[in-house]
Design an enzyme around this catalytic site. Structure first.
Site, short mmCIF file in Angstrom:
data_model
loop_
_atom_site.label_atom_id
_atom_site.label_comp_id
_atom_site.label_asym_id
_atom_site.label_seq_id
_atom_site.Cartn_x
_atom_site.Cartn_y
_atom_site.Cartn_z
N CYS A 237 43.18 36.04 41.92
CA CYS A 237 43.03 35.22 40.71
C CYS A 237 43.07 33.76 41.14
O CYS A 237 42.24 33.36 41.96
CB CYS A 237 44.10 35.57 39.69
SG CYS A 237 45.79 35.43 40.28
N ARG A 242 48.32 36.72 38.40
CA ARG A 242 47.65 37.67 37.50
C ARG A 242 47.13 38.87 38.28
O ARG A 242 47.11 39.99 37.78
CB ARG A 242 46.49 36.96 36.77
CG ARG A 242 46.96 35.98 35.72
CD ARG A 242 45.80 35.16 35.17
NE ARG A 242 45.33 34.16 36.13
CZ ARG A 242 44.33 33.31 35.88
NH1 ARG A 242 43.69 33.36 34.74
NH2 ARG A 242 43.98 32.42 36.77
#
Lengths: 279, 143
Positions: A237, A242
């Site tokens: 990410c 994430r």
């Protein structure tokens, strides 16, 4: 169909029933560093990804020795069951879990739904910070099989193996770095790593209560984009937080044997001289 | 143009604090951010939103009887850090003249050394809130 490794997930009810269990430590890890102080699950300890889990100088995680100190101070022994939860659909809970696994802690779980679900069910939050007897925790050598460095990404590209970009569609397309008001934007180039498929991390969770989607839905989501169990997968990410959620989903909920999180992510790749980029 | 006096005082106070004190101060600011007045709750679609924050932040401003700008913010309680940072700006800028508000430089927060307490993304959101407060102030000035 059930999750491949359901033992890595517990629900809020299980946590509520184990608050006094000496073999269980509940760990809160949030995107927002003040949430724990505002209120947390009774008995839970706090791990701040930003001030605690990072190396103070280099762009890296804390050292094995510092990890041992941290975990010992939280009263976690080598055989303690550690249950992570947090805000934003367990973003940083997954990140902390990944790092605990990186240093060899085996018995880890995520509380499905995180803070959102606990709050929705009107379960108690307290402000008191608990203290537990210090342990003599011994970490293992870092497990590089779950962490990708940039050279691993280049090898992945050469071998035409799958990469998953879990950022939002506008980050993937490169549009977002041109947004106004980013005076210290982290990457000088926008776009994504060539061949990476876009599967935003949030598609793996239910918006309503922050729980993970069903095994059928998850399988359809990733296999539908040709991310399959037979082979290595690297997820990334912006800074690897994430993509920890995606790593957790692929590894433990779908049971893919070989999944790595590229924590350098876009803030490294988008600044790397001579690295190929697609838009 | 110098910074508005209230904002300068807050910056000086926070600059002198330890990391722990900074965190406690941010929590205090977060907890004292006033709720959005009822009369604005139906107007959320007309408010400035701050896409730089991962948290939904809404800002509206109006002119008070002295010609100064009053800000009203709507930020969920699940995001205390953003609430705390925005509350600093609210306390520092409320009642100021439009010209003072738009003159606040985007790097005004540097002396507070907040990066020892919160991540760069949060600080990026902070500057996003400031620039959207400026836009809300411009709308109020023209109204």
């Amino acid at each position: 169909m059930s999750y491949a490794h359901p033992e890595y997930l517990v629900d809020t009810e299980w946590v509520a029933a184990h608050l006094q269990d000496a073999n269980v430590r509940i760990v809160e890890s949030d995107e927002d560093p003040l949430l724990y102080a505002i209120g947390h699950i009774p008995g839970a300890v706090h791990v701040d990804w930003f001030s605690v889990l990072q190396h103070p100088l280099r762009r890296d995680f804390l050292t094995k020795e510092k990890f041992e100190e941290l975990v010992s101070a939280l009263g976690i022994a080598n055989d303690t069951t550690v249950v992570f939860y947090g805000d934003k659909s367990n973003w940083f809970a997954a990140y902390a879990l990944w790092l605990f696994q990186y240093y060899g802690h085996q018995n880890v779980k995520i509380m499905n739904g995180g803070r959102t679900k606990w709050e929705q069910e009107k379960r108690p939050f307290v402000k008191e910070t608990p203290s537990y007897a210090k342990t003599a925790y011994r970490a293992k050598e870092a497990d590089k099989s779950i962490r990708a460095f940039r050279d691993d990404v280049f090898k992945q590209l050469d071998a035409k193996k799958p990469l998953v970009d879990v950022r939002s569609p506008k980050e993937y397309s490169g549009e977002l770095t041109h947004m106004a008001n980013y005076p210290q934007e982290g990457s000088t180039r926008g776009g994504h790593i060539p061949t990476a498929v876009s599967i935003p991390w949030s598609q793996a969770v239910n918006e309503a209560d922050a729980t993970f989607k069903s095994p059928e839905e998850l399988r359809a989501l990733y296999e539908g984009k040709n991310i399959k169990a037979d082979g290595e997968v690297i997820a990334y990410c912006r800074i690897g937080e994430r993509s920890s959620v995606t790593w957790f989903v692929l590894k433990y909920l779908l049971g893919y044997p070989n999944v790595k999180n590229y924590d350098g992510s876009w803030t490294e790749w988008g600044n790397l001289v001579d690295a190929p980029i697609e838009k | 143009m110098p910074l508005p006096q209230n904002l300068q005082e807050i910056i000086d106070m926070i600059a002198s604090m330890s990391r722990e004190e900074k965190l406690e101060t941010l929590i205090a600011y977060a907890e004292t951010l006033p709720d959005l007045p009822e009369r604005f709750k139906t107007q959320r679609d007309q408010m400035e939103s701050v896409p730089e924050c991962m948290t939904p932040v809404f800002i509206i401003a109006e002119k008070d009887e002295h010609g100064g700008i009053q800000f009203y913010l709507d930020i969920p309680p699940q995001s205390p850090t953003v609430r705390g940072l925005a509350s600093i700006l609210l306390n520092g800028l409320n009642g100021c003249a439009f010209e003072e508000i738009v003159s606040v430089p985007i790097d005004f927060y540097h002396p507070m050394n907040l990066q020892e307490a919160v991540s760069q993304q949060r600080i990026t959101g902070f500057t996003g809130v400031l620039s959207h407060m400026k836009q809300a102030a411009a709308k109020a000035q023209q109204a």
